[in-house]
Design a protein around this motif. Structure first.
Motif, PDB file in Angstrom:
ATOM      1  N   VAL A   3       0.832  -1.199   0.000  1.00  0.00           N
ATOM      2  CA  VAL A   3       0.000   0.000   0.000  1.00  0.00           C
ATOM      3  C   VAL A   3       0.872   1.257   0.000  1.00  0.00           C
ATOM      4  N   VAL A   4       2.011   1.211   0.675  1.00  0.00           N
ATOM      5  CA  VAL A   4       2.937   2.343   0.644  1.00  0.00           C
ATOM      6  C   VAL A   4       3.480   2.534  -0.767  1.00  0.00           C
ATOM      7  N   LEU A   5       3.878   1.441  -1.393  1.00  0.00           N
ATOM      8  CA  LEU A   5       4.364   1.501  -2.770  1.00  0.00           C
ATOM      9  C   LEU A   5       3.301   2.109  -3.687  1.00  0.00           C
ATOM     10  N   GLY A   6       2.065   1.619  -3.572  1.00  0.00           N
ATOM     11  CA  GLY A   6       0.988   2.138  -4.404  1.00  0.00           C
ATOM     12  C   GLY A   6       0.742   3.612  -4.180  1.00  0.00           C
ATOM     13  N   GLY A   7       0.783   4.038  -2.917  1.00  0.00           N
ATOM     14  CA  GLY A   7       0.559   5.450  -2.620  1.00  0.00           C
ATOM     15  C   GLY A   7       1.625   6.342  -3.225  1.00  0.00           C
ATOM     16  N   VAL A   8       2.882   5.925  -3.115  1.00  0.00           N
ATOM     17  CA  VAL A   8       3.982   6.749  -3.633  1.00  0.00           C
ATOM     18  C   VAL A   8       3.932   6.843  -5.157  1.00  0.00           C
ATOM     19  N   GLU A  44      -2.493 -14.607 -13.755  1.00  0.00           N
ATOM     20  CA  GLU A  44      -3.842 -14.802 -13.225  1.00  0.00           C
ATOM     21  C   GLU A  44      -4.505 -13.514 -12.750  1.00  0.00           C
ATOM     22  N   ILE A  45      -3.712 -12.578 -12.202  1.00  0.00           N
ATOM     23  CA  ILE A  45      -4.342 -11.457 -11.521  1.00  0.00           C
ATOM     24  C   ILE A  45      -5.209 -10.630 -12.444  1.00  0.00           C
ATOM     25  N   ASP A  46      -4.778 -10.453 -13.700  1.00  0.00           N
ATOM     26  CA  ASP A  46      -5.572  -9.597 -14.571  1.00  0.00           C
ATOM     27  C   ASP A  46      -6.878 -10.259 -14.990  1.00  0.00           C
ATOM     28  N   LEU A  47      -6.915 -11.588 -14.976  1.00  0.00           N
ATOM     29  CA  LEU A  47      -8.177 -12.270 -15.248  1.00  0.00           C
ATOM     30  C   LEU A  47      -9.218 -11.914 -14.187  1.00  0.00           C
ATOM     31  N   LEU A  83      -2.457  -5.110  -2.596  1.00  0.00           N
ATOM     32  CA  LEU A  83      -2.363  -6.260  -1.696  1.00  0.00           C
ATOM     33  C   LEU A  83      -2.491  -7.564  -2.489  1.00  0.00           C
ATOM     34  N   ALA A  84      -3.393  -7.592  -3.463  1.00  0.00           N
ATOM     35  CA  ALA A  84      -3.578  -8.798  -4.281  1.00  0.00           C
ATOM     36  C   ALA A  84      -2.395  -9.016  -5.210  1.00  0.00           C
ATOM     37  N   LEU A  85      -1.823  -7.940  -5.721  1.00  0.00           N
ATOM     38  CA  LEU A  85      -0.761  -8.036  -6.717  1.00  0.00           C
ATOM     39  C   LEU A  85       0.451  -8.787  -6.191  1.00  0.00           C
ATOM     40  N   ARG A 110     -13.148 -29.323  -6.326  1.00  0.00           N
ATOM     41  CA  ARG A 110     -13.055 -28.329  -5.253  1.00  0.00           C
ATOM     42  C   ARG A 110     -13.014 -26.916  -5.814  1.00  0.00           C
ATOM     43  N   LEU A 111     -13.980 -26.102  -5.401  1.00  0.00           N
ATOM     44  CA  LEU A 111     -14.050 -24.706  -5.799  1.00  0.00           C
ATOM     45  C   LEU A 111     -13.718 -23.857  -4.581  1.00  0.00           C
ATOM     46  N   ARG A 112     -12.625 -23.102  -4.661  1.00  0.00           N
ATOM     47  CA  ARG A 112     -12.224 -22.299  -3.501  1.00  0.00           C
ATOM     48  C   ARG A 112     -11.438 -21.078  -3.972  1.00  0.00           C
ATOM     49  N   PHE A 113     -11.860 -19.919  -3.479  1.00  0.00           N
ATOM     50  CA  PHE A 113     -11.133 -18.690  -3.777  1.00  0.00           C
ATOM     51  C   PHE A 113     -10.056 -18.471  -2.723  1.00  0.00           C
ATOM     52  N   THR A 114      -8.850 -18.124  -3.171  1.00  0.00           N
ATOM     53  CA  THR A 114      -7.806 -17.753  -2.228  1.00  0.00           C
ATOM     54  C   THR A 114      -8.045 -16.319  -1.750  1.00  0.00           C
ATOM     55  N   ARG A 115      -7.341 -15.946  -0.691  1.00  0.00           N
ATOM     56  CA  ARG A 115      -7.478 -14.579  -0.165  1.00  0.00           C
ATOM     57  C   ARG A 115      -7.078 -13.563  -1.233  1.00  0.00           C
ATOM     58  N   ALA A 116      -5.982 -13.833  -1.950  1.00  0.00           N
ATOM     59  CA  ALA A 116      -5.522 -12.902  -2.979  1.00  0.00           C
ATOM     60  C   ALA A 116      -6.544 -12.776  -4.102  1.00  0.00           C
ATOM     61  N   GLN A 117      -7.185 -13.891  -4.475  1.00  0.00           N
ATOM     62  CA  GLN A 117      -8.206 -13.840  -5.514  1.00  0.00           C
ATOM     63  C   GLN A 117      -9.408 -13.012  -5.068  1.00  0.00           C
ATOM     64  N   LEU A 118      -9.805 -13.166  -3.818  1.00  0.00           N
ATOM     65  CA  LEU A 118     -10.925 -12.382  -3.298  1.00  0.00           C
ATOM     66  C   LEU A 118     -10.574 -10.892  -3.257  1.00  0.00           C
ATOM     67  N   LEU A 119      -9.332 -10.567  -2.908  1.00  0.00           N
ATOM     68  CA  LEU A 119      -8.898  -9.177  -2.922  1.00  0.00           C
ATOM     69  C   LEU A 119      -8.969  -8.604  -4.335  1.00  0.00           C
ATOM     70  N   ALA A 120      -8.512  -9.396  -5.326  1.00  0.00           N
ATOM     71  CA  ALA A 120      -8.542  -8.937  -6.714  1.00  0.00           C
ATOM     72  C   ALA A 120      -9.973  -8.752  -7.206  1.00  0.00           C
ATOM     73  N   LEU A 121     -10.869  -9.659  -6.816  1.00  0.00           N
ATOM     74  CA  LEU A 121     -12.272  -9.530  -7.215  1.00  0.00           C
ATOM     75  C   LEU A 121     -12.911  -8.295  -6.581  1.00  0.00           C
TER      76      LEU A 121
END
Length: 282
Positions: free
Chosen positions: A32-37, A92-95, A83-85, A141-152
């Motif tokens: 978040v610091v990186l993104g802010g700067v 995957e992230i851009d999907l 945070l997701a990045l 098994r269908l399961r979203f990871t924390r990073a995937q939920l952040l990206a969504l």
């Protein structure tokens, strides 16, 4: 240039931005610091460009509220995004982020009165299916990871941001609006992160890659505003900008060796592209 050309240029510039941002978040800095700067740096670049443009701002009470809302929406979206990045493969992230096109479409129809195509339901289903394909860890098994939920969650927020950008675009020139967007977002992110001065003094925050990220943030935002001002609807512009999706998946697979679940990634890309096309062409 036409809105199509501006939108395509925005998509290509955005692909470079995501790739460079992914490289930077691996440097150990607080995301978040990186993104802010880098957002503040991008806003500074826009301010430096103002003497060479034709600055214009049509202020009113409604526009002021819209700008403040824009800053809040993009602050939240970019906190989630950075945070997701850090935790999601580039291929995957851009999907997940591209599901913002679905929310942009919905917002454009509901808030801006943009046309509702006959094939919209099928398109929305394909976009959702592409996300489910990536989230399925095993055949059963269908399961979203924390990073995937952040990206969504970031994608949902960016969808609203795209609609706000379109509604405010008539009142500002691209450089002025981009400066407001990036400065408010950067200030909001740093207020949320509350970094120490020692964190802000890290050399990587002011190195070449950080300025690449800042410049591409600024250029992408300005190109999107130009696309809106050239007649593109919120949905149409975001559709064409999806060109970055194919580039980032290819870069992740070819350059970074992210070949795990390659079949699922390619299937998800196909579903996403087909779904977005139906959303805006139906």
């Amino acid at each position: 240039m036409s809105w199509f050309a501006w939108s395509l240029a925005a998509g290509l510039t955005s692909a470079l931005n995501v790739g460079a941002s992914k490289f930077l978040v691996g440097s150990g800095l607080q995301p978040v610091v990186l993104g802010g700067v880098v957002h503040l740096s991008g806003g500074l670049l826009c301010l430096l460009a103002l003497p060479f443009t034709d600055p214009r701002a049509g202020w009113s009470a409604g526009v002021l509220l819209g700008v403040l809302g824009m800053g809040a929406v993009y602050t939240l979206g970019n906190v989630l995004y950075f945070l997701a990045l850090r935790a999601t493969p580039l291929s995957e992230i851009d999907l997940f982020l591209r599901t913002s096109s679905l929310w942009t479409f919905v917002g454009g129809v509901v808030l801006l009165g943009e046309p509702l195509g006959a094939s919209s339901g099928l398109g929305a289903g394909l976009v959702v299916a592409s996300v489910l394909v990536l989230s399925q860890q095993t055949p059963s098994r269908l399961r979203f990871t924390r990073a995937q939920l952040l990206a969504l969650a970031a994608a949902l927020t960016f969808g609203l941001g795209n609609v706000i950008d379109k509604s405010l675009s008539p009142y500002f020139d691209p450089a002025t609006y981009s400066a407001l967007n990036l400065l408010l977002t950067g200030a909001g992110m740093l207020a949320a992160a509350r970094p120490r001065l020692s964190e802000l003094a890290q050399p990587v925050l002011w190195g070449a890659w950080a300025w690449v990220v800042a410049a591409t943030f600024a250029l992408t935002q300005a190109l999107l505003i130009l696309a809106y001002q050239s007649g593109g609807g919120a949905g149409e512009v975001i559709l064409v900008a999806q060109a970055r999706l194919l580039l980032l998946v290819a870069a992740g697979v070819v350059l970074l060796g992210e070949r795990d679940r390659l079949g699922r990634k390619l299937l998800a890309v196909g579903l996403m592209v087909a779904g977005i096309s139906l959303l805006y062409r139906g």
